[in-house]
Motif scaffolding. Structure first.
Motif, PDB file in Angstrom:
ATOM      1  N   THR A 120      -8.139  -5.007   2.950  1.00 34.83           N
ATOM      2  CA  THR A 120      -6.719  -3.969   2.531  1.00 34.83           C
ATOM      3  C   THR A 120      -6.880  -2.634   2.160  1.00 34.83           C
ATOM      4  OG1 THR A 120      -5.982  -6.038   2.704  1.00 34.83           O
ATOM      5  CG2 THR A 120      -4.443  -3.734   2.845  1.00 34.83           C
ATOM      6  N   LEU A 126       0.781  -1.223   0.045  1.00 37.93           N
ATOM      7  CA  LEU A 126      -0.057   0.091   0.058  1.00 37.93           C
ATOM      8  C   LEU A 126       0.667   1.186  -0.082  1.00 37.93           C
ATOM      9  CD1 LEU A 126      -3.068  -1.278   2.576  1.00 37.93           C
ATOM     10  CD2 LEU A 126      -2.594  -1.601   0.138  1.00 37.93           C
ATOM     11  N   GLU A 128      -9.269  -0.764   5.565  1.00 36.73           N
ATOM     12  CA  GLU A 128      -8.189  -0.118   7.251  1.00 36.73           C
ATOM     13  C   GLU A 128      -7.457   0.111   6.905  1.00 36.73           C
ATOM     14  OE1 GLU A 128      -8.435  -4.656   7.342  1.00 36.73           O
ATOM     15  OE2 GLU A 128     -10.455  -5.210   7.880  1.00 36.73           O
ATOM     16  N   ALA A 129      -6.185   0.471   5.514  1.00 33.50           N
ATOM     17  CA  ALA A 129      -5.355   1.439   5.912  1.00 33.50           C
ATOM     18  C   ALA A 129      -6.154   2.875   5.704  1.00 33.50           C
ATOM     19  CB  ALA A 129      -4.324   1.194   4.501  1.00 33.50           C
ATOM     20  N   SER A 154      -7.231   4.205   8.998  1.00 34.67           N
ATOM     21  CA  SER A 154      -6.264   3.889  10.119  1.00 34.67           C
ATOM     22  C   SER A 154      -5.662   5.295  10.118  1.00 34.67           C
ATOM     23  CB  SER A 154      -5.405   2.574  10.638  1.00 34.67           C
ATOM     24  OG  SER A 154      -5.784   1.338  10.868  1.00 34.67           O
ATOM     25  N   HIS A 155      -4.806   5.183   9.061  1.00 32.94           N
ATOM     26  CA  HIS A 155      -4.188   6.434   8.435  1.00 32.94           C
ATOM     27  C   HIS A 155      -5.408   7.834   9.218  1.00 32.94           C
ATOM     28  CE1 HIS A 155      -2.390   9.357   6.088  1.00 32.94           C
ATOM     29  NE2 HIS A 155      -4.136  10.091   6.450  1.00 32.94           N
TER      30      HIS A 155
END
Length: 151
Positions: free
Chosen positions: A97, A5, A100-101, A104-105
Motif C-alpha cells: 500500500t 495513509l 503503490e501510494a 501514484s504520488h
C-alpha cells in the motif's frame, strides 16, 4: 486490511518505535532519515517527493519515502527509500500500500523510480509491484512509471 495513509515526519508519534525496531534488526536507515530531516538535507519536500506513513487506526505501522534520486542530476528519476513496516504488521499489505501510494504520488513527475536493497524478501516485494532487477552501481531495482503497477 486497509491502512490509512498520510504524509509524516520523524516527529510523527510512532516513528520512534519504528526506528527502534528497525535498528534492533540491523537496519539503520530510519536513523539516517531522522538525522537528514533534522539537518535539513532531506525533508521530502521537493516536487513529487513524499514521506508516507501507514496507519492502523492511529498507530503508525510503516513508512516509505520517495525522493529525487540523489545519485543522478536527472530530475525525472526518483528513488524509493526507507520502506519499513513493523514486524507485527507485516504480510497485511502495508508495504505494498505504501509503495503503490508513493508511486501514484510521483507519477507524472518521475519517469523512473529506482531503489537499492540487499534483502531477498524486500526484492520479492519490489518485484511483485513491478520493479525489475538492474545492474547499476547505485540501484538494484528500477521501475518505469510508464507501466501500470501490478496488483
Amino acid at each position: 486490511m486497509p491502512f490509512g495513509l498520510e504524509p509524516i515526519t520523524p516527529k510523527t508519534p510512532g516513528f520512534g518505535a519504528l526506528k527502534v525496531e528497525a535498528e534492533s534488526s540491523g537496519y539503520r536507515f530510519l536513523g539516517r532519515l531522522e538525522a537528514e530531516w533534522r539537518d535539513g538535507s532531506n525533508r521530502f519536500d521537493r516536487p513529487a517527493e513524499v514521506l508516507l506513513g501507514a496507519f492502523d487506526g492511529d498507530r503508525l505501522v510503516g513508512v516509505c519515502g520517495l525522493n529525487h534520486d540523489p545519485n543522478t542530476s536527472d530530475l525525472r528519476i526518483g528513488r524509493l527509500r526507507h520502506l519499513y513496516v513493523l514486524e507485527s504488521d507485516r504480510r497485511k499489505g502495508a508495504a505494498r500500500t505504501l509503495i503503490e501510494a508513493g508511486l501514484s504520488h510521483c507519477a507524472g513527475r518521475f519517469d523512473t523510480v529506482r531503489l537499492r536493497t540487499d534483502s531477498a524478501a524486500a526484492a520479492r516485494l519490489y518485484e511483485a509491484v513491478g520493479f525489475r532487477l538492474v545492474n547499476e552501481p547505485t540501484a538494484t531495482r528500477s521501475l518505469s512509471l510508464g507501466r501500470a503497477v501490478r496488483r
